[in-house]
Design an enzyme around this catalytic site. Sequence first.
Site, PDB file in Angstrom:
ATOM      1  N   SER A 171      37.428  34.061  44.712  1.00 39.29           N
ATOM      2  CA  SER A 171      37.946  35.140  43.865  1.00 39.29           C
ATOM      3  C   SER A 171      39.339  34.789  43.373  1.00 39.29           C
ATOM      4  O   SER A 171      39.505  33.809  42.652  1.00 39.29           O
ATOM      5  CB  SER A 171      37.925  36.465  44.638  1.00 39.29           C
ATOM      6  OG  SER A 171      38.309  37.544  43.803  1.00 39.29           O
ATOM      7  N   THR A 172      40.360  35.531  43.787  1.00 41.13           N
ATOM      8  CA  THR A 172      41.718  35.292  43.313  1.00 41.13           C
ATOM      9  C   THR A 172      42.169  33.874  43.641  1.00 41.13           C
ATOM     10  O   THR A 172      42.123  33.450  44.787  1.00 41.13           O
ATOM     11  CB  THR A 172      42.693  36.294  43.965  1.00 41.13           C
ATOM     12  OG1 THR A 172      42.152  37.603  43.866  1.00 41.13           O
ATOM     13  CG2 THR A 172      44.047  36.244  43.287  1.00 41.13           C
ATOM     14  N   HIS A 198      34.543  35.755  41.158  1.00 45.00           N
ATOM     15  CA  HIS A 198      34.777  37.100  40.637  1.00 45.00           C
ATOM     16  C   HIS A 198      35.491  37.004  39.299  1.00 45.00           C
ATOM     17  O   HIS A 198      36.644  36.582  39.229  1.00 45.00           O
ATOM     18  CB  HIS A 198      35.628  37.917  41.609  1.00 45.00           C
ATOM     19  CG  HIS A 198      34.965  38.198  42.910  1.00 45.00           C
ATOM     20  ND1 HIS A 198      35.646  38.538  44.052  1.00 45.00           N
ATOM     21  CD2 HIS A 198      33.649  38.200  43.257  1.00 45.00           C
ATOM     22  CE1 HIS A 198      34.796  38.744  45.039  1.00 45.00           C
ATOM     23  NE2 HIS A 198      33.577  38.530  44.583  1.00 45.00           N
ATOM     24  N   MET A 291      40.888  37.653  47.402  1.00 42.91           N
ATOM     25  CA  MET A 291      41.266  38.916  48.009  1.00 42.91           C
ATOM     26  C   MET A 291      40.027  39.614  48.557  1.00 42.91           C
ATOM     27  O   MET A 291      38.950  39.537  47.978  1.00 42.91           O
ATOM     28  CB  MET A 291      41.933  39.800  46.944  1.00 42.91           C
ATOM     29  CG  MET A 291      42.534  41.080  47.463  1.00 42.91           C
ATOM     30  SD  MET A 291      43.989  40.792  48.497  1.00 42.91           S
ATOM     31  CE  MET A 291      45.103  40.049  47.282  1.00 42.91           C
ATOM     32  N   ASP A 294      34.527  39.776  50.506  1.00 43.35           N
ATOM     33  CA  ASP A 294      33.211  39.451  49.955  1.00 43.35           C
ATOM     34  C   ASP A 294      32.752  38.088  50.485  1.00 43.35           C
ATOM     35  O   ASP A 294      33.510  37.121  50.484  1.00 43.35           O
ATOM     36  CB  ASP A 294      33.283  39.427  48.425  1.00 43.35           C
ATOM     37  CG  ASP A 294      31.903  39.370  47.770  1.00 43.35           C
ATOM     38  OD1 ASP A 294      30.918  39.781  48.423  1.00 43.35           O
ATOM     39  OD2 ASP A 294      31.824  38.928  46.613  1.00 43.35           O
TER      40      ASP A 294
END
Length: 353
Positions: A171-172, A198, A291, A294
């Site tokens: 993600s991030t 993401h 972050m 998940d």
Amino acid sequence: MRLINVLVVDDSAFMRKMISDILNAHPKMNVIATARNGKDALEKLHELQPDVITLDVEMPIMDGMTTLQKIMVEKPTPVVMLSSLTQDGTEKTLESMTLGAVDFIAKPSGSISLNIRDKEAEIRTKVLQAVNANVNKLVEKEIKKPVIPMNTQRVASNVTKSNLIVGIGTSTGGPRALQQVVTQLPKEFPAPIVIVQHMPAGFTNSLAKRLDNLSQINVKEAEDLEVLQNGTAYIAPGGKQFRVEQRGNQLIARTTKEEPRNGHQPSVDVLFESLAELSSRQVYTVIMTGMGADGANGLITVKQKKQDTVAFSESQETCVVYGMPQAAEKTRLVDHVVRLPDISNALVKQIKA
């Protein structure tokens, strides 16, 4: 309670006011100043030392990309980019991720988005998350041209297993991390690689094309019902869930518009749960910077149903945001905690073993 001080940078007075109002309405945030271009932003950066910067991509005098590069050299600070949904905007946004931006927000209707309040929750969330990002890790990870490790081509061509699949979740900080991992994999990598990053619709296809241009393996955005091939990485399309199904000896991509899972679509949990159902496949999972948590529940599922699954996570040492790998490690089901530059080699060596 210490407030998070934010510098808002945008050439539009309307956008500066709207973004400032959105952030100031949150009890933990304070817009310490605004700037109308990159030159103005750099002066205020040194003077006020904000905790986070929101930075428009398109600006006169000094644009967002040039400004971002200077920020990362002069005073590394968490930056959240604001960009348009045009093709040029998506490409610049992805470039900004490799230059050190923590995250981005897509303006819903162009450079001056009258409906920017539609993104109110996302703006606040991403600024709050950005303050915890380890920007120094982004600055340290200089992206270089792909260098295939010595003997990797030989190792891959000697592998006789063909019943493998690799699942990656991030993600991030993920676009930059994926670039470092995917570009190091050999052309004859003996498995399909399925990826959840993401990212909203409109950006994942550009990410896939960017990685494809840099990589030895093929990289593409996953298409519903296509047959997965070894030596190809498939990135989940933004705004859809991504699963893998087995039909006979073939693996099929399924991409469907659904409700988000814990706020995510695509979701790493959804992808990993589908890998748990592949009866004749050896599964390898990798959870990298991001972050939240998940992927942790999906890891539990795949490990319960396929006990020979080999799980990797990115070490805290190299993570921009340690949330997702940390959540995976807390399950006590991760087999190997690996620094980002070593993940591709670790995968190849594990598959050869």
